[in-house]
Write an enzyme that holds these catalytic residues in place. Structure first.
Site, mmCIF file in Angstrom:
data_model
loop_
_atom_site.group_PDB
_atom_site.id
_atom_site.type_symbol
_atom_site.label_atom_id
_atom_site.label_comp_id
_atom_site.label_asym_id
_atom_site.label_seq_id
_atom_site.Cartn_x
_atom_site.Cartn_y
_atom_site.Cartn_z
ATOM 1 N N GLY A 12 -4.142 2.266 32.165
ATOM 2 C CA GLY A 12 -4.981 0.867 32.510
ATOM 3 C C GLY A 12 -5.125 0.091 31.409
ATOM 4 C CB CYS A 13 -7.769 -1.865 29.911
ATOM 5 S SG CYS A 13 -7.931 -3.111 28.448
ATOM 6 C CG PHE A 14 -2.708 -3.766 27.161
ATOM 7 C CD1 PHE A 14 -3.691 -4.628 26.794
ATOM 8 C CD2 PHE A 14 -1.266 -4.474 27.347
ATOM 9 C CE1 PHE A 14 -3.628 -5.823 26.937
ATOM 10 C CE2 PHE A 14 -1.192 -5.865 27.530
ATOM 11 C CZ PHE A 14 -2.310 -6.610 27.253
ATOM 12 C CB CYS A 16 -8.922 1.204 27.125
ATOM 13 S SG CYS A 16 -10.123 0.398 27.933
#
Length: 177
Positions: A12-14, A16
């Protein structure tokens, strides 16, 4: 002499994924970036359209004598949802897909073995893709070390901080000092 291996992972979001994996003992560096798309050197604005085919990923350099590739993957699976296709929480689109991009046959086999090991720990099937690593493009500078630089930002507090807390709760023995 210390050895170094690399892992390219998209959860998902890098921001995170970077915030979690950089805290592990044996991880030498984590670089946020893009991989798996159709155009060279994409910008964040371009990949956010979902039209380039890139995923937000991190490239992790690690010492396999300190943390194994399999253990790195176990932490990766424990700190994102590998059962949602092209989505992590409110982040939706192919750029947020769960992906393991391997750079060797050994890493491919290990990734498939870890998925097999963990498949019964989730309520739904794991949809993480395991693909040969394409070209990796580092993200813009402002994306690097984002959580460390912006811990009070609302997204960081609402989305990233709980992942870091989960890491601490379940993998305390793997954290760097």
């Amino acid at each position: 002499m210390a050895t170094t291996e690399t892992a390219t992972l998209g959860g998902g979001c890098f921001w995170c994924t970077e915030a979690v994996l950089e805290k592990l003992r044996g991880v030498k560096s984590v670089t946020s970036g893009y991989a798996g798309g159709k155009i060279p050197n994409p910008s964040y604005r371009e990949i956010c359209t979902g039209l380039t085919g890139h995923a937000e990923v991190v490239r992790v350099e690690f010492d396999p004598d300190v943390i194994s590739y399999a253990d790195l993957l176990r932490v990766f699976f424990a700190t994102h949802d590998p059962t949602t296709l092209n989505q992590q929480g409110a982040d939706r689109g192919t750029q947020y897909r769960s992906t393991i991009m391997y750079d060797s046959e050994e890493h491919r086999k290990t990734a498939e073995a870890v998925i097999e090991e963990l498949k019964d720990t989730f309520d739904r099937p794991i949809v993480t893709e395991v693909v040969e690593e394409p070209t990796f493009y580092p993200a813009e500078d402002y994306h690097q070390e984002y959580y460390r630089s912006n811990p009070g930002q609302p997204y960081c507090q609402a989305v990233i901080a709980p992942k870091v807390a989960k890491l601490r709760a379940h993998y305390l023995d793997k954290l760097a000092a």
